[in-house]
Design an enzyme around this catalytic site. Structure first.
Site, PDB file in Angstrom:
ATOM      1  N   GLY A  44       0.838  -1.193   0.000  1.00 54.11           N
ATOM      2  CA  GLY A  44       0.000   0.000   0.000  1.00 54.11           C
ATOM      3  C   GLY A  44       0.870   1.239   0.000  1.00 54.11           C
ATOM      4  O   GLY A  44       2.011   1.193   0.477  1.00 54.11           O
ATOM      5  N   GLN A  49       2.944   9.992   1.116  1.00 54.54           N
ATOM      6  CA  GLN A  49       4.230   9.284   1.236  1.00 54.54           C
ATOM      7  C   GLN A  49       5.160   9.570   0.065  1.00 54.54           C
ATOM      8  O   GLN A  49       6.338   9.214   0.101  1.00 54.54           O
ATOM      9  CB  GLN A  49       4.004   7.768   1.322  1.00 54.54           C
ATOM     10  CG  GLN A  49       3.334   7.332   2.609  1.00 54.54           C
ATOM     11  CD  GLN A  49       3.233   5.822   2.646  1.00 54.54           C
ATOM     12  OE1 GLN A  49       2.271   5.254   2.153  1.00 54.54           O
ATOM     13  NE2 GLN A  49       4.234   5.168   3.215  1.00 54.54           N
ATOM     14  N   CYS A  92       5.868   0.056   7.298  1.00 54.83           N
ATOM     15  CA  CYS A  92       5.477   1.195   6.471  1.00 54.83           C
ATOM     16  C   CYS A  92       6.685   1.636   5.657  1.00 54.83           C
ATOM     17  O   CYS A  92       7.793   1.713   6.195  1.00 54.83           O
ATOM     18  CB  CYS A  92       5.004   2.335   7.369  1.00 54.83           C
ATOM     19  SG  CYS A  92       4.550   3.818   6.456  1.00 54.83           S
ATOM     20  N   LEU A  93       6.468   1.905   4.383  1.00 60.93           N
ATOM     21  CA  LEU A  93       7.595   2.328   3.544  1.00 60.93           C
ATOM     22  C   LEU A  93       8.199   3.637   4.047  1.00 60.93           C
ATOM     23  O   LEU A  93       9.365   3.921   3.782  1.00 60.93           O
ATOM     24  CB  LEU A  93       7.135   2.491   2.087  1.00 60.93           C
ATOM     25  CG  LEU A  93       6.689   1.201   1.382  1.00 60.93           C
ATOM     26  CD1 LEU A  93       6.237   1.494  -0.039  1.00 60.93           C
ATOM     27  CD2 LEU A  93       7.801   0.166   1.374  1.00 60.93           C
ATOM     28  N   HIS A 134      -4.553   1.491   7.440  1.00 64.49           N
ATOM     29  CA  HIS A 134      -3.212   2.077   7.529  1.00 64.49           C
ATOM     30  C   HIS A 134      -3.053   3.228   6.525  1.00 64.49           C
ATOM     31  O   HIS A 134      -2.593   4.314   6.869  1.00 64.49           O
ATOM     32  CB  HIS A 134      -2.181   0.967   7.269  1.00 64.49           C
ATOM     33  CG  HIS A 134      -0.749   1.423   7.226  1.00 64.49           C
ATOM     34  ND1 HIS A 134       0.183   1.019   8.163  1.00 64.49           N
ATOM     35  CD2 HIS A 134      -0.084   2.233   6.365  1.00 64.49           C
ATOM     36  CE1 HIS A 134       1.359   1.573   7.865  1.00 64.49           C
ATOM     37  NE2 HIS A 134       1.222   2.312   6.773  1.00 64.49           N
ATOM     38  N   GLU A 135      -3.447   2.982   5.277  1.00 65.01           N
ATOM     39  CA  GLU A 135      -3.253   4.009   4.239  1.00 65.01           C
ATOM     40  C   GLU A 135      -4.157   5.221   4.474  1.00 65.01           C
ATOM     41  O   GLU A 135      -3.751   6.361   4.236  1.00 65.01           O
ATOM     42  CB  GLU A 135      -3.489   3.427   2.841  1.00 65.01           C
ATOM     43  CG  GLU A 135      -2.587   2.249   2.465  1.00 65.01           C
ATOM     44  CD  GLU A 135      -1.113   2.484   2.707  1.00 65.01           C
ATOM     45  OE1 GLU A 135      -0.655   3.641   2.639  1.00 65.01           O
ATOM     46  OE2 GLU A 135      -0.401   1.510   3.003  1.00 65.01           O
ATOM     47  N   HIS A 138      -2.681   7.612   6.802  1.00 70.28           N
ATOM     48  CA  HIS A 138      -1.699   8.510   6.185  1.00 70.28           C
ATOM     49  C   HIS A 138      -2.367   9.789   5.673  1.00 70.28           C
ATOM     50  O   HIS A 138      -1.794  10.874   5.749  1.00 70.28           O
ATOM     51  CB  HIS A 138      -0.997   7.835   5.000  1.00 70.28           C
ATOM     52  CG  HIS A 138       0.168   6.971   5.393  1.00 70.28           C
ATOM     53  ND1 HIS A 138       1.271   7.453   6.082  1.00 70.28           N
ATOM     54  CD2 HIS A 138       0.416   5.658   5.178  1.00 70.28           C
ATOM     55  CE1 HIS A 138       2.134   6.468   6.273  1.00 70.28           C
ATOM     56  NE2 HIS A 138       1.647   5.360   5.740  1.00 70.28           N
TER      57      HIS A 138
HETATM   58 CO    CO Z   1       2.488   3.490   5.651  1.00 74.70          CO
END
Ligand code: CO
Length: 178
Positions: A44, A49, A92-93, A134-135, A138
């Site tokens: 995701g 991000q 998480c990236l 999660h996304e 963000h």
């Molecule tokens: Co993330």
């Protein structure tokens, strides 16, 4: 390839603006986001991000040995949630090198628009349900650190400090180990 913004970049703590479905740049952006997500072994990615404060996320929670199932969601919002919160490890990236236990609903219904402006709803559980929650966090300026319970947050921050010192890069820890 888009550059992934890494915590503690302030862009990760902003509230993103709604997407205008007539904005033709979103098609290209979402394609680039998918490419970037796959290249970093993510499941995701949210527009903030990559430094773009728009309510756009891409996800693909298909098992690694199956065909890809990319989804592009504009203006996603959780319209229903069910069940008791479940603790699960997330990566998480934008927070490379760590995974953090986060409580999520086991079932959510998410309303969103596609690139053509058509409205959809998806009911999601397990990995996809967790990933969508999660996304969407963000888009509201929340990373793993803000989504964790206070006690977990302290440990996560100190783990993250060490991971950064050790040179962790985006993609080194993922939700569900992807
Ligand atoms: Co993330």
């Amino acid at each position: 390839m888009l550059k992934i913004v890494v915590s503690p970049d302030p862009a990760l703590n902003q509230i993103s603006e709604p997407c205008d479905v007539d904005d033709k740049s979103l098609k290209r952006l979402s394609k680039q986001m998918l490419k970037t997500m796959y290249a970093n072994d993510g499941c995701g990615l949210a527009a903030p991000q990559v430094g773009i404060l728009k309510r756009l996320i891409v996800v693909d929670c298909a098992p690694v040995d199956e065909d890809p199932q990319p989804m592009i969601l504009l203006n996603p919002e959780i319209v229903e949630q069910q069940g008791e919160l479940v603790l699960g490890e997330e990566g998480c990236l934008s927070c490379p090198g760590i995974s953090v236990p986060i409580e999520r609903y086991p079932w959510v219904k998410v309303r969103y628009q596609d690139l053509e402006g058509e409205e959809w709803e998806v009911e999601a559980e397990e990995l996809l349900g967790r990933c969508l929650q999660h996304e969407i966090d963000h888009l509201n300026g929340k990373t793993l650190f803000e989504s964790a319970s206070p006690r977990v947050r302290l440990k996560a921050l100190s783990d993250y400090d060490e991971a950064l010192k050790a040179g962790a890069k985006p993609g080194e820890t993922q939700i569900g180990g992807r």
